[in-house]
Design a protein around this motif. Structure first.
Motif, PDB file in Angstrom:
ATOM      1  N   ARG A 270      49.620 -54.675  63.027  1.00 44.88           N
ATOM      2  CA  ARG A 270      49.256 -53.241  62.705  1.00 44.88           C
ATOM      3  C   ARG A 270      50.059 -52.358  64.076  1.00 44.88           C
ATOM      4  O   ARG A 270      49.121 -51.417  64.695  1.00 44.88           O
ATOM      5  CB  ARG A 270      47.826 -52.736  62.704  1.00 44.88           C
ATOM      6  N   LEU A 271      50.301 -53.834  64.705  1.00 46.80           N
ATOM      7  CA  LEU A 271      50.544 -52.938  66.340  1.00 46.80           C
ATOM      8  C   LEU A 271      51.680 -52.142  66.557  1.00 46.80           C
ATOM      9  O   LEU A 271      51.487 -50.909  67.913  1.00 46.80           O
ATOM     10  CB  LEU A 271      51.236 -53.968  67.303  1.00 46.80           C
ATOM     11  N   SER A 272      52.246 -51.269  65.619  1.00 43.44           N
ATOM     12  CA  SER A 272      53.039 -49.947  65.431  1.00 43.44           C
ATOM     13  C   SER A 272      51.986 -48.540  65.497  1.00 43.44           C
ATOM     14  O   SER A 272      52.300 -48.189  66.221  1.00 43.44           O
ATOM     15  CB  SER A 272      54.063 -50.639  64.705  1.00 43.44           C
ATOM     16  N   GLU A 273      50.967 -48.739  64.473  1.00 43.38           N
ATOM     17  CA  GLU A 273      50.030 -48.167  64.581  1.00 43.38           C
ATOM     18  C   GLU A 273      49.329 -47.813  65.898  1.00 43.38           C
ATOM     19  O   GLU A 273      49.643 -46.590  66.582  1.00 43.38           O
ATOM     20  CB  GLU A 273      49.113 -47.990  63.395  1.00 43.38           C
ATOM     21  N   VAL A 274      49.185 -48.726  66.460  1.00 45.49           N
ATOM     22  CA  VAL A 274      48.203 -48.718  67.697  1.00 45.49           C
ATOM     23  C   VAL A 274      48.907 -48.164  68.886  1.00 45.49           C
ATOM     24  O   VAL A 274      48.761 -47.404  69.456  1.00 45.49           O
ATOM     25  CB  VAL A 274      47.892 -50.140  68.131  1.00 45.49           C
ATOM     26  N   THR A 275      50.552 -48.457  68.884  1.00 44.55           N
ATOM     27  CA  THR A 275      51.501 -48.123  69.759  1.00 44.55           C
ATOM     28  C   THR A 275      52.046 -46.649  70.172  1.00 44.55           C
ATOM     29  O   THR A 275      52.122 -46.381  71.037  1.00 44.55           O
ATOM     30  CB  THR A 275      52.152 -49.322  70.267  1.00 44.55           C
ATOM     31  N   GLN A 276      52.049 -46.190  68.721  1.00 46.74           N
ATOM     32  CA  GLN A 276      51.740 -44.962  67.959  1.00 46.74           C
ATOM     33  C   GLN A 276      51.700 -43.222  68.991  1.00 46.74           C
ATOM     34  O   GLN A 276      50.249 -43.055  69.440  1.00 46.74           O
ATOM     35  CB  GLN A 276      51.257 -44.459  66.115  1.00 46.74           C
ATOM     36  N   ARG A 277      52.713 -42.938  69.291  1.00 51.29           N
ATOM     37  CA  ARG A 277      51.907 -41.866  70.667  1.00 51.29           C
ATOM     38  C   ARG A 277      52.344 -40.339  70.066  1.00 51.29           C
ATOM     39  O   ARG A 277      51.642 -39.808  71.062  1.00 51.29           O
ATOM     40  CB  ARG A 277      53.760 -41.671  71.153  1.00 51.29           C
ATOM     41  N   THR A 278      51.617 -40.472  69.213  1.00 52.13           N
ATOM     42  CA  THR A 278      51.118 -39.040  68.580  1.00 52.13           C
ATOM     43  C   THR A 278      49.532 -38.563  68.436  1.00 52.13           C
ATOM     44  O   THR A 278      49.082 -39.349  68.347  1.00 52.13           O
ATOM     45  CB  THR A 278      52.044 -38.945  67.011  1.00 52.13           C
ATOM     46  N   GLY A 279      49.824 -37.328  69.536  1.00 54.29           N
ATOM     47  CA  GLY A 279      48.089 -37.429  69.483  1.00 54.29           C
ATOM     48  C   GLY A 279      47.756 -38.050  71.205  1.00 54.29           C
ATOM     49  O   GLY A 279      46.650 -37.912  70.966  1.00 54.29           O
ATOM     50  N   GLU A 280      48.550 -38.956  71.354  1.00 55.02           N
ATOM     51  CA  GLU A 280      48.045 -39.608  72.441  1.00 55.02           C
ATOM     52  C   GLU A 280      47.152 -38.645  73.740  1.00 55.02           C
ATOM     53  O   GLU A 280      48.354 -37.356  73.525  1.00 55.02           O
ATOM     54  CB  GLU A 280      49.162 -39.948  73.167  1.00 55.02           C
ATOM     55  N   MET A 281      46.399 -39.039  74.718  1.00 54.52           N
ATOM     56  CA  MET A 281      45.614 -38.248  75.494  1.00 54.52           C
ATOM     57  C   MET A 281      46.239 -38.206  77.338  1.00 54.52           C
ATOM     58  O   MET A 281      46.341 -39.402  77.452  1.00 54.52           O
ATOM     59  CB  MET A 281      44.274 -37.918  75.162  1.00 54.52           C
ATOM     60  N   VAL A 282      45.990 -37.345  77.388  1.00 53.45           N
ATOM     61  CA  VAL A 282      45.589 -38.686  79.078  1.00 53.45           C
ATOM     62  C   VAL A 282      44.370 -38.510  79.556  1.00 53.45           C
ATOM     63  O   VAL A 282      43.421 -36.737  80.120  1.00 53.45           O
ATOM     64  CB  VAL A 282      46.065 -36.656  80.404  1.00 53.45           C
ATOM     65  N   PRO A 283      44.049 -38.843  79.948  1.00 52.02           N
ATOM     66  CA  PRO A 283      41.933 -39.262  80.097  1.00 52.02           C
ATOM     67  C   PRO A 283      41.976 -38.798  81.543  1.00 52.02           C
ATOM     68  O   PRO A 283      42.724 -38.849  82.211  1.00 52.02           O
ATOM     69  CB  PRO A 283      41.976 -40.661  79.873  1.00 52.02           C
ATOM     70  N   GLN A 284      40.457 -38.065  80.983  1.00 43.83           N
ATOM     71  CA  GLN A 284      40.177 -37.544  82.584  1.00 43.83           C
ATOM     72  C   GLN A 284      39.386 -38.414  83.647  1.00 43.83           C
ATOM     73  O   GLN A 284      39.532 -38.361  84.633  1.00 43.83           O
ATOM     74  CB  GLN A 284      39.414 -36.521  82.496  1.00 43.83           C
ATOM     75  N   SER A 285      39.311 -39.558  82.901  1.00 42.52           N
ATOM     76  CA  SER A 285      39.261 -41.000  83.788  1.00 42.52           C
ATOM     77  C   SER A 285      39.044 -42.052  83.249  1.00 42.52           C
ATOM     78  O   SER A 285      38.987 -41.867  82.181  1.00 42.52           O
ATOM     79  CB  SER A 285      36.989 -40.590  83.932  1.00 42.52           C
ATOM     80  N   GLY A 286      38.116 -43.200  83.736  1.00 44.56           N
ATOM     81  CA  GLY A 286      38.239 -44.438  82.826  1.00 44.56           C
ATOM     82  C   GLY A 286      37.138 -44.991  81.609  1.00 44.56           C
ATOM     83  O   GLY A 286      38.058 -45.449  80.970  1.00 44.56           O
ATOM     84  N   SER A 287      36.457 -43.935  82.031  1.00 45.74           N
ATOM     85  CA  SER A 287      35.832 -43.984  80.607  1.00 45.74           C
ATOM     86  C   SER A 287      35.999 -43.642  79.706  1.00 45.74           C
ATOM     87  O   SER A 287      35.708 -44.262  78.115  1.00 45.74           O
ATOM     88  CB  SER A 287      34.309 -43.246  81.165  1.00 45.74           C
ATOM     89  N   ALA A 288      37.300 -42.879  79.961  1.00 45.62           N
ATOM     90  CA  ALA A 288      38.152 -42.412  78.390  1.00 45.62           C
ATOM     91  C   ALA A 288      37.919 -43.303  77.949  1.00 45.62           C
ATOM     92  O   ALA A 288      38.430 -42.962  76.149  1.00 45.62           O
ATOM     93  CB  ALA A 288      39.090 -41.062  78.740  1.00 45.62           C
ATOM     94  N   GLN A 289      38.820 -44.275  77.886  1.00 53.90           N
ATOM     95  CA  GLN A 289      39.463 -45.873  76.730  1.00 53.90           C
ATOM     96  C   GLN A 289      37.797 -46.338  75.983  1.00 53.90           C
ATOM     97  O   GLN A 289      37.911 -45.474  75.198  1.00 53.90           O
ATOM     98  CB  GLN A 289      39.186 -46.729  77.573  1.00 53.90           C
ATOM     99  N   GLY A 290      36.737 -46.146  77.052  1.00 54.04           N
ATOM    100  CA  GLY A 290      35.364 -46.695  76.200  1.00 54.04           C
ATOM    101  C   GLY A 290      35.079 -45.857  75.225  1.00 54.04           C
ATOM    102  O   GLY A 290      34.599 -45.963  74.374  1.00 54.04           O
ATOM    103  N   SER A 291      34.447 -44.094  75.530  1.00 57.89           N
ATOM    104  CA  SER A 291      34.574 -43.465  75.290  1.00 57.89           C
ATOM    105  C   SER A 291      35.291 -43.384  73.283  1.00 57.89           C
ATOM    106  O   SER A 291      34.767 -43.045  71.966  1.00 57.89           O
ATOM    107  CB  SER A 291      34.174 -42.333  75.499  1.00 57.89           C
ATOM    108  N   ASN A 292      36.809 -43.429  73.159  1.00 55.54           N
ATOM    109  CA  ASN A 292      37.689 -43.330  72.462  1.00 55.54           C
ATOM    110  C   ASN A 292      37.411 -44.555  71.942  1.00 55.54           C
ATOM    111  O   ASN A 292      37.198 -44.669  69.999  1.00 55.54           O
ATOM    112  CB  ASN A 292      38.927 -43.707  72.630  1.00 55.54           C
ATOM    113  N   GLU A 293      37.181 -46.430  72.417  1.00 56.96           N
ATOM    114  CA  GLU A 293      37.219 -46.699  71.308  1.00 56.96           C
ATOM    115  C   GLU A 293      35.674 -46.963  70.420  1.00 56.96           C
ATOM    116  O   GLU A 293      35.390 -47.100  69.384  1.00 56.96           O
ATOM    117  CB  GLU A 293      37.000 -48.258  72.216  1.00 56.96           C
TER     118      GLU A 293
END
Length: 307
Positions: A270-293
């Motif tokens: 399912r890697l192509s879904e993970v790398t799909q760029r539709t709806g991508e964001m620009v995080p305002q800090s590193g914590s955004a990655q964890g928050s999203n997960e």
């Protein structure tokens, strides 16, 4: 946007020629007092002479501006501190730091000497760290500071033969991201400039007609915006040949796959879904990655609970 630099004090490193010289001249034309720093070495970092910096200072003074020459190596923190003290003694403040100094030691990674890798990292990354550290407390006390890091498309996107340079230039983006967050409460705005310009650093790397289009002067407007009173912060501004773009480090929306034995195979499928760029964001800090997960995980567990 206020582009008047009267009353402001700027330090520009690597300002004896090329892009740095244009930065220094432009800031001075708009009223800034400028410390013109240049070690005066070759583009591989060897040698030293303050004459290049003094020539730019003379240009500024002849045009009616104020400037001081400085020959410190940005790799020498004590010399950098003395440079900042030189500005403070003369003018009592430092408002703008343009970290422009750099060298090249290009070779493919297979053929590169590790000493050349370390030296390029030291000049670009630690040089910017030294200069920024030396002005940071001053800018905090003033509640005003504008810091411009010079990154590169080689760091953002890669370039054959420049693993050392690219690593250093991308490291500056990481430095900028955190310093912009830490400086926000004291009105210290930190940004990156990714220039494409024909300078001594690019001689022999591009065709002559391309070099003519890529005059260093064309990059300067981006620097002025990033150093101005109304500057953004945490922005990577790209500039060359009169064109301007912004680069962003984005995060895709991602997919929750859970944990367990079969997840590596599931992720691969399912890697192509993970790398799909539709709806991508620009995080305002590193914590955004964890928050999203966590949000993806919580949403999945909610679905399972409902089911």
């Amino acid at each position: 946007m206020d582009m008047d630099f009267k009353g402001r004090v700027a330090i520009v490193t690597g300002a004896g020629g090329g892009l740095g010289r244009q930065h220094a001249l432009a800031l001075a034309r708009r009223g800034a007092k400028v410390v013109v720093n240049d070690l005066g070495g070759a583009r591989d970092g060897s040698g030293a002479s303050v004459s290049a910096a003094e020539a730019v200072v003379n240009e500024i003074r002849e045009a009616g501006g104020e400037a001081l020459a400085n020959g410190a190596s940005v790799t020498d923190f004590a010399a950098v501190q003395a440079m900042v003290q030189q500005a403070m003694t003369a003018w009592g403040r430092v408002d703008i730091l343009v970290n422009n100094a750099g060298i090249l030691r290009d070779k493919s990674f297979a053929k590169m000497d590790l000493a050349d890798f370390a030296l390029v990292m030291n000049v670009h990354l630690m040089g910017a760290v030294h200069c920024t550290k030396a002005v940071w407390d001053i800018m905090v006390a003033q509640k005003h500071g504008r810091i411009v890091m010079t990154t590169s498309s080689s760091g953002l996107y890669g370039n054959f033969g420049q693993s050392n340079y690219g690593a250093a230039k991308m490291a500056l983006v990481g430095l900028m991201q955190t310093l912009a967050i830490e400086g926000a409460k004291n009105n210290i705005r930190v940004n990156c400039l990714a220039p494409t310009a024909a300078t001594r650093m690019t001689e022999g790397l591009m065709p002559e007609e391309v070099l003519r289009a890529l005059q260093p002067e064309a990059v300067v407007p981006a620097m002025l915006v990033l150093a101005s009173q109304d500057a953004p912060t945490r922005t990577i501004l790209c500039a060359g040949a009169g064109s301007f773009e912004a680069a962003n480090i984005t995060l895709t929306t991602g997919v929750h796959l859970g944990t367990g034995e079969g997840v590596p195979e599931l992720l691969a499928s399912r890697l192509s879904e993970v790398t799909q760029r539709t709806g991508e964001m620009v995080p305002q800090s590193g914590s955004a990655q964890g928050s999203n997960e966590i949000a993806l995980a919580m949403a999945q567990s909610g679905k399972q609970a409902v089911a």
